[in-house]
Every structure is written in structure tokens, then in C-alpha cells.
Scaffold this active site. Structure first.
Site, PDB file in Angstrom:
ATOM      1  N   LYS A 112      -6.355 -36.716 -13.961  1.00 59.88           N
ATOM      2  CA  LYS A 112      -6.967 -36.815 -15.903  1.00 59.88           C
ATOM      3  C   LYS A 112      -5.992 -35.991 -16.076  1.00 59.88           C
ATOM      4  CE  LYS A 112      -9.478 -40.810 -14.368  1.00 59.88           C
ATOM      5  NZ  LYS A 112     -10.702 -41.074 -14.675  1.00 59.88           N
TER       6      LYS A 112
ATOM      7  N   ARG B  91     -11.965 -40.459  -5.206  1.00 59.07           N
ATOM      8  CA  ARG B  91     -10.838 -41.839  -5.430  1.00 59.07           C
ATOM      9  C   ARG B  91      -9.861 -40.942  -5.861  1.00 59.07           C
ATOM     10  NH1 ARG B  91      -9.237 -44.721 -10.382  1.00 59.07           N
ATOM     11  NH2 ARG B  91      -9.052 -46.461  -9.785  1.00 59.07           N
TER      12      ARG B  91
END
Length: 336
Positions: free
Chosen positions: A278, A313
Site C-alpha cells: 500500500k 493478504r
């Protein structure tokens, strides 16, 4: 109303009154009691209300065959041309299947297949296109591997096609609020679900997101969504929660959620952490390109494991698996 955040620990020396956190690898004996209108305070875990104590300590049931008494790796398979990190790399079905083979070989125990980018600024794609991208790949994986497969979608027709192709779980970044038919379908099909928090749609979610108290606001949202899902007949034991790192959050919001992640064990559900590659990892770590953010992503993943997150994840499966094995050996004394 008070909220309770267990203070997770992993030292091998435990006091006599130590309690297991979600039946997993961590323990706690102290809890931070949080209020919206009063200062936080630390209290002994033994002073918790019985129902809260039960949710914080009870082992999490297996979901889609996953043993949630230990951390598990979910491999990301984006069959899209425009995902923020790996868009286009696995768009071809043959490339997608080859990448799945590598992730399973590297330690992934579940594969999350997504056909619609939900990166900041992404727009919705047609239903038939999302189905065309995902269903054949899921069918190919199912024909080749017994590994559980989740479909990353906001839409009931996509989930239905994925289930018919062999998917085992529905992972909805919109928390089952985008398509009113999706949650009833999950209940009807008897599929477990992952419910995520996002503030706004991908088109607008990073435009000045605001919260009164980011951790408590998201806790309340997820609690409400769990109640809505259980009312439809989806058992709480088959619901995974995801606070939605990077989905309508600033860098500061993301860090607060990571620091208070153990709060979400109070929902009585397994926690999925999806922070891989991210933007905030690149901002702090200094990596402009998402594909170069593996070291920072692994650091955040291990921070999540230290807070008791049961499912990670990730894009970089093999590297994360290696780091996780070393973390378990060095901190818990657990050898693979």
C-alpha cells in the site's frame, strides 16, 4: 459504551492468569478500556465482562478449511489490467495460473482472485467483463489445486459465477453494502465471507477521509455489518473482518489501525490484514514503485501477526512466508 483492546504479548514466560488471544499464538492479561468521551485506562483482563472475555479468548473456527490457530497467508491474484501494484502481469489466464502455482509453492494456503481494480480512483467495470476475467481462472485453479479460493468482488452475479467455478469464500471490499443481493446470495450458498471497511467508493475514498475516532468508528461499522450478515443466516463463526487499510484512510489512520489492531478481536471473528504494497508503506519506507515495497510490506505483516491477525493478504508470498517462519521461531520458539 466501553471498548476493550487486549494488550497482546508473545513472551515465552507467562503469568499464571495469562489468557489466550483468540485461541492463538498470543496471550494477554491486560486490556485497554477505551471510551469516546473519557480517557482510556488499563484494566486487568480478569475484570472484563464475561461476554467480552469469551469473544477475546475463544478459538476461531476453521473457515474454508483454514486453521486459524496460526497465521495464514492469502495470495493475491489480480486478473486485471490496472491494479495498483501488479495490473496486467497476470491478466492472461496462463500467466494467472502460473503465478498461482508459484504462490502455493511459496506458502499461500488460500488464493484471492479479483477481476476489478479497487485502487484509489478506479471506476466500476461491467459485470460480464468481471465474470469473464475471474470465473475461468477460478475454474482452472480448482482443476489443478485443492487450495481454497476466495472471490474478491462487490457483486452478486460475479460471486455466483465464481462459486459455480469453484470459489469457497466471498471477500467484499464494500462490506456487503454495494450490491444488496450479495449477502443474501452468500447466505443461500452457505459461503463464508470477509467483510471489509471502506470509507467511500474507490473513485473518491482517498479524497480527505475523516473519522471521529478511526479505530472505534471502524469497529462499530464492522459490528453493524456482522449483525446484518448474521441476521441473514451467515454464522458469526464464518465471518472474517478486515479494517480496510488504505481504503478511505490517511497514513495516520492506517498507522492507528495497525497499532490498535487487537481491538477487533472483540468482534469474535478472525482478522484479515491487507496492507501489502500500500501507498503508506512506500511513503514511510521510501519506495515509490509498489513492486519494490516487499520489505516494508513484510514488516507491516509481522506487526499484524504480533497483534494476532490470523490471515495476511499479500503479494510477496514466498518472502512473507520466510519472514513469518523466522518470526515464529525467534519469538515463539516454533520451528516449521
Amino acid at each position: 459504551m466501553p471498548y476493550y483492546r487486549p494488550i497482546p504479548r508473545f513472551d515465552h514466560v507467562r503469568p499464571a492468569d495469562a489468557l489466550p488471544l483468540a485461541g492463538g499464538w498470543l496471550w494477554f492479561d491486560t486490556v485497554e478500556e477505551l471510551h469516546r468521551d473519557a480517557p482510556a485506562r488499563l484494566i486487568p483482563a480478569r475484570d472484563l465482562p464475561p461476554d467480552v472475555l469469551s469473544r477475546l479468548t475463544a478459538p476461531r473456527a476453521s473457515i474454508a478449511g483454514l486453521d486459524l490457530s496460526k497465521p495464514q497467508l492469502m495470495g493475491i491474484l489480480n486478473v486485471t489490467p490496472d491494479s495498483f501494484s501488479d495490473g496486467g502481469l497476470h491478466f492472461d489466464p496462463a500467466d494467472a495460473l502460473a503465478h498461482t502455482d508459484r504462490m502455493i509453492d511459496g506458502g499461500a494456503v488460500i488464493i484471492d482472485v479479483g477481476g476489478e481494480s479497487t485502487r484509489p480512483g478506479a471506476t466500476e467495470i461491467p459485470l460480464d467483463e468481471e465474470i469473464r476475467r475471474t470465473a475461468p481462472v477460478i475454474a482452472a485453479i480448482r482443476a489443478r489445486h485443492p487450495v481454497p479460493i476466495s472471490i474478491d468482488t462487490r457483486k452478486a452475479p460475479v460471486a455466483r459465477a465464481a462459486r459455480d467455478a469453484g470459489a469457497d469464500l466471498i471477500n467484499d471490499v464494500a462490506g456487503f453494502t454495494f450490491d444488496p443481493d450479495l449477502a443474501p446470495f452468500a447466505a443461500e450458498a452457505g459461503l463464508p465471507v470477509c467483510v471489509m471497511h471502506a470509507q467511500g467508493t474507490p473513485e473518491i475514498m482517498q479524497k480527505d477521509p475523516r473519522y471521529d475516532h478511526v479505530a472505534l468508528d471502524i469497529y462499530d461499522y464492522l459490528s453493524d455489518r456482522i449483525e446484518a450478515l448474521t441476521a441473514l443466516g451467515i454464522p458469526r463463526a464464518q465471518i472474517i473482518v478486515d479494517p480496510g487499510i488504505g481504503f478511505g484512510k490517511t497514513l495516520e489512520h492506517n498507522l492507528t489501525l495497525l497499532q490498535t489492531l487487537s481491538l477487533f478481536h472483540g468482534l469474535g471473528c478472525p482478522i484479515l490484514l491487507g496492507a501489502s504494497r500500500k501507498r503508506f508503506i512506500g511513503t514511510i519506507g521510501g519506495s515509490d514503485e509498489a513492486r519494490h515495497r516487499a520489505p516494508g510490506s513484510i514488516a507491516v505483516a509481522l506487526a499484524g501477526v504480533a497483534q494476532g491477525a490470523q490471515i495476511l493478504r499479500v503479494h510477496d508470498v514466498r518472502e512473507t512466508n520466510e519472514a513469518l517462519r523466522l518470526w515464529q521461531a525467534a519469538t515463539l520458539g516454533q520451528l516449521p
